[in-house]
Design a protein around this motif. Sequence first.
Motif, mmCIF file in Angstrom:
data_model
loop_
_atom_site.group_PDB
_atom_site.id
_atom_site.type_symbol
_atom_site.label_atom_id
_atom_site.label_comp_id
_atom_site.label_asym_id
_atom_site.label_seq_id
_atom_site.Cartn_x
_atom_site.Cartn_y
_atom_site.Cartn_z
ATOM 1 N N ASP A 1 0.803 -1.215 0.000
ATOM 2 C CA ASP A 1 0.000 0.000 0.000
ATOM 3 C C ASP A 1 0.841 1.273 0.000
ATOM 4 O O ASP A 1 0.524 2.241 -0.690
ATOM 5 C CB ASP A 1 -0.941 -0.001 1.210
ATOM 6 C CG ASP A 1 -1.958 1.117 1.144
ATOM 7 O OD1 ASP A 1 -2.709 1.183 0.155
ATOM 8 O OD2 ASP A 1 -1.998 1.944 2.073
ATOM 9 N N ALA A 2 1.943 1.289 0.759
ATOM 10 C CA ALA A 2 2.761 2.505 0.838
ATOM 11 C C ALA A 2 3.354 2.862 -0.521
ATOM 12 O O ALA A 2 3.353 4.033 -0.927
ATOM 13 C CB ALA A 2 3.874 2.322 1.865
ATOM 14 N N THR A 3 3.849 1.861 -1.249
ATOM 15 C CA THR A 3 4.427 2.119 -2.566
ATOM 16 C C THR A 3 3.354 2.547 -3.556
ATOM 17 O O THR A 3 3.581 3.436 -4.394
ATOM 18 C CB THR A 3 5.161 0.878 -3.088
ATOM 19 O OG1 THR A 3 6.200 0.524 -2.176
ATOM 20 C CG2 THR A 3 5.780 1.136 -4.451
ATOM 21 N N VAL A 4 2.180 1.930 -3.483
ATOM 22 C CA VAL A 4 1.080 2.321 -4.377
ATOM 23 C C VAL A 4 0.670 3.762 -4.124
ATOM 24 O O VAL A 4 0.391 4.523 -5.061
ATOM 25 C CB VAL A 4 -0.118 1.366 -4.205
ATOM 26 C CG1 VAL A 4 -1.355 1.914 -4.920
ATOM 27 C CG2 VAL A 4 0.223 -0.013 -4.761
ATOM 28 N N LYS A 5 0.639 4.166 -2.869
ATOM 29 C CA LYS A 5 0.313 5.560 -2.559
ATOM 30 C C LYS A 5 1.344 6.501 -3.178
ATOM 31 O O LYS A 5 0.997 7.555 -3.725
ATOM 32 C CB LYS A 5 0.240 5.767 -1.050
ATOM 33 C CG LYS A 5 -1.012 5.207 -0.397
ATOM 34 C CD LYS A 5 -1.012 5.464 1.103
ATOM 35 C CE LYS A 5 -2.302 4.968 1.752
ATOM 36 N NZ LYS A 5 -2.291 5.171 3.216
ATOM 37 N N GLN A 6 2.614 6.139 -3.073
ATOM 38 C CA GLN A 6 3.652 6.970 -3.666
ATOM 39 C C GLN A 6 3.499 7.035 -5.182
ATOM 40 O O GLN A 6 3.673 8.100 -5.791
ATOM 41 C CB GLN A 6 5.023 6.415 -3.286
ATOM 42 C CG GLN A 6 5.349 6.537 -1.802
ATOM 43 C CD GLN A 6 6.672 5.885 -1.440
ATOM 44 O OE1 GLN A 6 7.733 6.421 -1.714
ATOM 45 N NE2 GLN A 6 6.595 4.705 -0.823
ATOM 46 N N LEU A 7 3.167 5.916 -5.808
ATOM 47 C CA LEU A 7 2.929 5.904 -7.247
ATOM 48 C C LEU A 7 1.757 6.818 -7.619
ATOM 49 O O LEU A 7 1.833 7.574 -8.594
ATOM 50 C CB LEU A 7 2.643 4.477 -7.725
ATOM 51 C CG LEU A 7 3.843 3.614 -8.098
ATOM 52 C CD1 LEU A 7 3.394 2.177 -8.328
ATOM 53 C CD2 LEU A 7 4.535 4.159 -9.335
ATOM 54 N N ALA A 8 0.682 6.740 -6.843
ATOM 55 C CA ALA A 8 -0.493 7.562 -7.120
ATOM 56 C C ALA A 8 -0.162 9.047 -6.998
ATOM 57 O O ALA A 8 -0.574 9.869 -7.833
ATOM 58 C CB ALA A 8 -1.635 7.185 -6.179
ATOM 59 N N VAL A 9 0.604 9.395 -5.979
ATOM 60 C CA VAL A 9 0.994 10.795 -5.787
ATOM 61 C C VAL A 9 1.877 11.251 -6.946
ATOM 62 O O VAL A 9 1.708 12.358 -7.480
ATOM 63 C CB VAL A 9 1.731 10.976 -4.444
ATOM 64 C CG1 VAL A 9 2.332 12.377 -4.349
ATOM 65 C CG2 VAL A 9 0.776 10.740 -3.284
ATOM 66 N N PHE A 10 2.799 10.399 -7.363
ATOM 67 C CA PHE A 10 3.684 10.761 -8.473
ATOM 68 C C PHE A 10 2.901 10.958 -9.769
ATOM 69 O O PHE A 10 3.077 11.957 -10.471
ATOM 70 C CB PHE A 10 4.741 9.676 -8.674
ATOM 71 C CG PHE A 10 5.537 9.842 -9.940
ATOM 72 C CD1 PHE A 10 6.448 10.877 -10.071
ATOM 73 C CD2 PHE A 10 5.347 8.971 -11.005
ATOM 74 C CE1 PHE A 10 7.171 11.043 -11.253
ATOM 75 C CE2 PHE A 10 6.065 9.125 -12.181
ATOM 76 C CZ PHE A 10 6.977 10.161 -12.307
ATOM 77 N N VAL A 11 2.033 10.009 -10.104
ATOM 78 C CA VAL A 11 1.249 10.125 -11.331
ATOM 79 C C VAL A 11 0.366 11.367 -11.287
ATOM 80 O O VAL A 11 0.251 12.109 -12.279
ATOM 81 C CB VAL A 11 0.402 8.843 -11.548
ATOM 82 C CG1 VAL A 11 -0.579 9.041 -12.699
ATOM 83 C CG2 VAL A 11 1.308 7.656 -11.822
ATOM 84 N N HIS A 12 -0.236 11.613 -10.143
ATOM 85 C CA HIS A 12 -1.098 12.798 -10.000
ATOM 86 C C HIS A 12 -0.301 14.079 -10.168
ATOM 87 O O HIS A 12 -0.819 15.099 -10.645
ATOM 88 C CB HIS A 12 -1.799 12.765 -8.641
ATOM 89 C CG HIS A 12 -2.883 13.770 -8.495
ATOM 90 N ND1 HIS A 12 -2.744 14.921 -7.771
ATOM 91 C CD2 HIS A 12 -4.153 13.798 -9.003
ATOM 92 C CE1 HIS A 12 -3.865 15.629 -7.804
ATOM 93 N NE2 HIS A 12 -4.732 14.961 -8.555
#
Length: 287
Positions: free
Chosen positions: A270-281
């Motif tokens: 979950d932590a890495t997915v959150k970072q990915l989501a923030v980066f893409v956004h």
Amino acid sequence: MSDKHVDEVSGVETTGHVWDGIRELNNPLPRWWLWTFYATIVWAIGYVVLYPAIPLVSGNTKGMLGYSSRGDVAQELSAAKAAQGVLVEQIAQTPISEIEANPELLQFAIAGGSAAFKVNCVQCHGSGAQGFEGYPNLNDDDWLWGGSIDEIYTTITHGIRNGQDDDARFSEMPAFGDMLEPGQIREVAAYVASLSGTPSDEALVEPGKVVFEENCVACHGDNAQGDKEFGAPNLADAIWLYNGTEAGIASQARNPKHGVMPAWGSRLGDATVKQLAVFVHSLGGGQ
């Protein structure tokens, strides 16, 4: 009297070595050079004795000082991971919608997300997230399933049509080649092409609009601007996931392609997915 041979031209003694009539001049190296050379030999011997140096079958000599640059690097990496662990834990505990409000977490998440993107996502979306045919461009503001940070997080977590995650995004466009006549496919393709460009035959547009209203508005909407609930693309903005030519539109209507995206939540955490989501956004196209 010296029996050394002296070269007549240079006035320098020769060593007595002769090759094909050519004599070698005896020009000793400068003493400063010799002493420097001897010093490097002493330095090398001392280094071999004090530091790891000689490769062995299953390792190397350790040296009397017991020093290891690899050990230093390992300690530095451990310290860096420990420092990162605090921020990673904060990201894991913070709702995705609140991360952007914390400057420190935001900066760390973008950096971590960028690294994770390069390892896991560039193969499909490209190194600049520009996408390719069949793989969405993540820099623009055209989103199949929504471009808010929460929606991006959900899409990355569960994926799309992967058959692995029960909560994966799922929708499929019917193969209208089995339901419509070839002429109707050409008409609806001409109508869709007219929404953002010039169709090959204007006479097909109005009949195509009728075909669209009877078969396509349920997903793409009355104005053909799509529906993110179904992952139905906007057909009026000239941004195409697949071939946007009139022939390409007809081909997609006749026998549609359906992309698949892995469920990254179970793979990355979950932590890495959150970072990915923030980066893409953060790329600029997020809503």
